[in-house]
Write an enzyme that holds these catalytic residues in place. Sequence first.
Site, PDB file in Angstrom:
ATOM      1  N   GLY A  85       0.939  -1.144   0.026  1.00 11.84           N
ATOM      2  CA  GLY A  85      -0.069  -0.205  -0.075  1.00 11.84           C
ATOM      3  C   GLY A  85       0.922   1.292   0.051  1.00 11.84           C
ATOM      4  O   GLY A  85       2.044   1.150   0.296  1.00 11.84           O
ATOM      5  N   CYS A  86       0.292   2.527  -0.401  1.00  9.62           N
ATOM      6  CA  CYS A  86       1.063   3.570  -0.570  1.00  9.62           C
ATOM      7  C   CYS A  86       1.007   4.840   0.560  1.00  9.62           C
ATOM      8  O   CYS A  86       2.167   5.199   0.624  1.00  9.62           O
ATOM      9  CB  CYS A  86       0.748   4.245  -1.850  1.00  9.62           C
ATOM     10  N   VAL A  87       0.270   4.509   1.511  1.00 10.78           N
ATOM     11  CA  VAL A  87       0.018   5.392   2.335  1.00 10.78           C
ATOM     12  C   VAL A  87       0.438   4.942   3.865  1.00 10.78           C
ATOM     13  O   VAL A  87       0.509   5.610   4.601  1.00 10.78           O
ATOM     14  CB  VAL A  87      -1.480   5.972   2.477  1.00 10.78           C
TER      15      VAL A  87
END
Lengths: 105, 167
Positions: A103-105
């Site tokens: 995931g990026c966040v």
Amino acid sequence: MTTKEFAGATMEVNEEGFLVDPQMWNKDIAVAIAKEEGIDELTEDHWKVIEFCRQSATDNGAAPTLRQITSGTGITTKELFKLYPKGPAKKVAKISGLGKPEGCV
Amino acid sequence: MGEENRKIAFICSKGNLDMAYPALVMGWAALGNGINVTIFFTFWGLDIINKARQDRLQLAPVANTSMKMSMMGLPTGNLGIPNLMGIVPGMTAFTSWFMKKKIEEVGAPPVDEYIQMLVDGGAQLFACKMTVDMMGLSMDNFVEGVQDIVTAGDFMDMTEGAQIVFI
């Protein structure tokens, strides 16, 4: 696949040093990986993060992102970066015996 | 761990909602990987750190060829939002609301919270002096965490050896 010794146990690790099988992880291994990552002592707050990550990975099948860690543990971003300086996303996942966060966040 | 000495710098020159996110997402990923992060806000990019503007970034449907109606779940294939419809009052507010909803759905925070996370994670934020002078702004206009107003030359000095991304 390469192997590496942590706390007297031989573990399979990938090319970046992450444990291949999260089931093989235990607290002694976490302490050994943490030392290698430059964290000499795992405090209560370190463990709070690690336990959250282990639980989250069991529930969702992947290591949590930093934002999921801060909202799940109540530990602030500032504190998290202090606990695991210089790259908490990878460090936390590695010490927790999980793969990189998906995931990026 | 070669990343420990890696430096990355973003130049944010756009103030549209969709152009604010790339540096926020990549900057946050860089911090998570232990990479030193600097962000320089210039021209419209200053809206991203402007107290009065930060929560009001928008996305206009006019002249945006990527904005297809199918994004809203309509079975319209490659049909875009007609530019003529884009000029209807309220359309920009609608597309902005819609994009914010999409962003929230993937678990990404709003711009103000994202900036705060970056600051807390150690990113260094700077405002462009030329734009600040041009628009009559000062440090008082910017959110907490912006370190200084600097010249382009200062930015070049502080990003020596960094990988630079222009947005």
